[in-house]
Scaffold this active site. Structure first.
Site, PDB file in Angstrom:
ATOM      1  NE  ARG A 170      21.412 -21.629  18.040  1.00  0.00           N
ATOM      2  CZ  ARG A 170      20.657 -21.792  19.123  1.00  0.00           C
ATOM      3  NH1 ARG A 170      20.819 -20.996  20.166  1.00  0.00           N
ATOM      4  NH2 ARG A 170      19.758 -22.745  19.174  1.00  0.00           N
ATOM      5  CB  THR A 229      25.075 -22.472  21.917  1.00  0.00           C
ATOM      6  OG1 THR A 229      24.122 -21.591  22.519  1.00  0.00           O
ATOM      7  CG2 THR A 229      25.224 -23.728  22.775  1.00  0.00           C
ATOM      8  N   GLY A 233      21.467 -19.147  29.411  1.00  0.00           N
ATOM      9  CA  GLY A 233      20.889 -18.788  30.717  1.00  0.00           C
ATOM     10  C   GLY A 233      19.502 -19.343  30.820  1.00  0.00           C
ATOM     11  CD  GLU A 281      15.253 -22.163  29.065  1.00  0.00           C
ATOM     12  OE1 GLU A 281      14.731 -21.075  28.756  1.00  0.00           O
ATOM     13  OE2 GLU A 281      16.219 -22.658  28.465  1.00  0.00           O
ATOM     14  CG  ASN A 284      13.528 -17.580  29.292  1.00  0.00           C
ATOM     15  OD1 ASN A 284      14.105 -17.734  28.214  1.00  0.00           O
ATOM     16  ND2 ASN A 284      13.498 -18.525  30.224  1.00  0.00           N
ATOM     17  CG  ASP A 298      10.937 -19.518  26.789  1.00  0.00           C
ATOM     18  OD1 ASP A 298      11.778 -18.603  26.764  1.00  0.00           O
ATOM     19  OD2 ASP A 298      11.146 -20.668  26.352  1.00  0.00           O
ATOM     20  CD1 TRP A 301      16.648 -20.007  17.749  1.00  0.00           C
ATOM     21  CD2 TRP A 301      18.398 -19.318  16.559  1.00  0.00           C
ATOM     22  NE1 TRP A 301      17.191 -21.111  17.141  1.00  0.00           N
ATOM     23  CE2 TRP A 301      18.271 -20.722  16.411  1.00  0.00           C
ATOM     24  CE3 TRP A 301      19.438 -18.664  15.910  1.00  0.00           C
ATOM     25  CZ2 TRP A 301      19.142 -21.477  15.628  1.00  0.00           C
ATOM     26  CZ3 TRP A 301      20.302 -19.404  15.128  1.00  0.00           C
ATOM     27  CH2 TRP A 301      20.149 -20.797  15.000  1.00  0.00           C
TER      28      TRP A 301
END
Length: 573
Positions: free
Chosen positions: A137, A182, A198, A200, A265, A316, A401
């Site tokens: 990104r 990323t 992170g 999940e 989350n 989430d 995002w």
């Protein structure tokens, strides 16, 4: 572990130098003061400047002549698996951007000619095992270097002029954790800050501070149980189930030497504890510092303050959105941060809540959030089994995002909202406390229409502090890309179908549009070279949210590739 370039040489990467343009030779050092000033010809950091406005004061392209906007040049990065999601940067006439697999390019901003490219050598077997990859990104620039994270856990620094490796530092054991980087790094005050994936996975979601000159790691902050206070908020040692992370870049407050960062989350995403979430379920307690906004000392990584936007996030709807508008309003210094749920939090500069407002119409995970305290009112916590009423918004969020844009000339905040919901079946899983390649979700779900009717997206022009709406433009499917506003009284929105729209910033009237031929889900910037203004947009569809578009909406999404991408640059004809 840090490595220096002499020991790494050719096997580590392929750097191709073609032509160095004159503007690059005249390049000035990019440092904290220059990023803070936010010069109008450049775009020096992910959010434009540390104020995070995603705004360009350039006005050569304006509401009166935008109809004459046309494609100036196109660059194809190749191997755009899951599309192109990065935010380009521009400095001294050179445009820098990244593609999938952390490929980095430096291009002549006026012609698109490749100055250099860098393709890191990656552990392809590891990348193939990862679920949230291989997209990248964005990059950061500072002190004559371009910084990029990799999916196999490295932070790499390249020489801005040549693309040659300056240093690389291994920060994550990605073979063990199966996560990497990323999101774009942030350069500030001699440091490069980058957050790991992170959410999940059963890790502790670290954020790192690295010396920009040498590549030496300076500090590491764990977003899961990173302090004694935080560890007490994970009952039954459930901090071992992990989550968190800070996978989008935040910003820097130079007055207090503070990094503002949003965290992801906890894992698993969905809990089966119902109303007993304080003492029962997969991760009893508030689960600090997940789904929070945190303030870290830029030089030490020490926690200065925090606000947990969603204690015990069971939906989430995390806080990893990296957008932090730094505003001065009526003598107060404020910070505005969108939460994925669609609620927008307004803080003072110590993260004390000043207001909370909502951009979406369809939202039922809570009845409301107290605008004075930030406390959740009437939260919905689920037990195992099918949830009777759809959950709103959908897991892809009330906001993406990607970033909105604040225009200091109009005083308006241009932000995309998403109206969609999801059916949900909560699954009581065995807590996962050891690293694994696949996600720990704890539910099955499908996208669903909201109670108000059809799924749609909307661009809102609002007061960023009060949330008062001035105008709105609707889209048949939620746009996922970032928004740009300019001094030319324009707001640009690259939509999911592949069309770029330009609107009058005062009233939302559409003034121009053009098809890029594929969907958008990345960044958009404006910059100037030799007195000419350009608009640069990344195009290319794919990834966790975009993958639902073909089965949900059909139409153009059925044939839209998810392994293609291009950087498209516009100027006046």
């Amino acid at each position: 572990m840090m490595k220096q370039p002499k020991r790494l040489a050719a096997p580590i990467a392929l750097a191709i130098t073609t032509t160095l343009v004159a503007s690059a030779a005249l390049a000035q050092t990019v440092d904290t003061a220059r990023i803070e000033a936010g010069g109008q010809n450049d775009w020096l950091t992910y959010h434009g400047s540390y104020k995070s406005y995603h705004y360009s004061p350039l006005a050569q392209i304006n509401a009166g002549n935008v109809a004459n906007l046309g494609v100036a040049w196109i660059h194809i990065p190749g191997r755009s698996t899951r599309g192109l999601q990065s935010m380009p940067l521009a400095a001294d006439g050179v445009l820098y951007y990244s593609g999938s697999y952390s490929r980095v390019f430096a291009l002549n901003g006026a012609t698109g000619e490749v100055i250099w490219s860098y393709f890191p050598e990656l552990d392809e077997a590891l990348v193939a095992r990862q679920t949230h990859s291989p997209y990248n990104r964005g990059v950061a620039i500072g002190e004559g270097k371009v910084f990029v994270g990799t999916m196999d856990g490295r932070l790499i620094a390249l020489d801005m002029k040549t693309g040659k490796l300056a240093w690389e530092t291994k920060l994550l054991d990605s073979q063990k954790l199966t996560v990497g980087f990323t999101g774009a790094p942030l350069y500030a005050n001699g440091n490069v800050v980058i957050g790991a994936q992170g959410g999940e996975w059963p890790g502790r979601g670290p954020i790192f501070g690295v010396n920009a000159a040498s590549g030496a790691k300076k500090w590491e902050f764990l977003t899961v149980a990173g302090t004694e206070e935080a560890q007490k908020t994970w009952g039954n040692d459930s901090w071992r189930t992990g989550g968190g992370g800070g996978w989008m870049p935040g910003t820097y407050d130079s007055e207090t030497s503070t990094i503002w960062w949003g965290t992801a989350n906890p894992a698993p995403l969905y809990d089966w504890s119902g109303g007993d979430w304080k003492t029962q379920g997969a991760r009893p307690g508030d689960n600090l510092y997940t789904s929070s906004v945190i303030g870290l000392d830029v030089d030490s990584g020490k926690l200065k303050f925090y606000h947990q936007e969603l204690p015990h996030d069971a939906w989430d709807f995390d806080s990893a959105v990296g957008e932090f508008l730094m505003l001065d309003r009526d003598g107060k210094k404020l910070t505005v941060h969108p939460n994925k749920s669609g609620y927008i939090f307004v803080y003072d500069r110590e993260a004390k809540v000043q207001n909370v407002w909502r951009i979406t119409e369809n939202s039922n995970f809570v009845k409301n959030i107290d605008p004075k305290t930030g406390e959740l009112i009437g939260r919905r916590d689920f037990t195992a089994g099918k949830v009777a009423e759809p959950l709103c918004p959908h897991i892809s969020g009330g906001v993406s995002w990607n970033s909105g844009s604040y225009n200091p000339k109009t005083g308006l905040y241009y932000k995309l909202g998403q109206e969609w919901c999801m059916t949900l079946d909560i699954v009581k899983t065995t807590p996962v406390v050891a690293p694994q390649a696949q996600l720990n979700i704890g539910a099955n779900f499908t996208i669903a229409k909201p109670p108000s009717g059809e799924i749609y997206g909307h661009l809102d022009a609002r007061d960023p502090v009060t949330g008062a709406k001035k105008w709105e433009v609707r889209f048949p499917e939620p746009p996922l890309a970032s928004v740009l506003s300019t001094g030319g009284n324009l707001v640009f929105v690259p939509d999911s179908r592949g069309t770029v729209h330009a609107y009058d910033a005062e009233n939302g009237t559409e003034l121009w549009n053009h098809s890029d031929g594929t969907g958008h889900q990345g960044g958009i910037i404006s910059y100037s070279v030799n007195g000419k203004q350009y608009i640069a947009i990344t195009a290319g569809f794919g990834g966790m949210a975009a993958d639902d578009y073909a089965p949900t909406f059909g139409g153009v999404y059925k044939s839209m590739p998810r392994d293609d991408g291009a950087l498209i640059v516009y100027s006046l004809k």
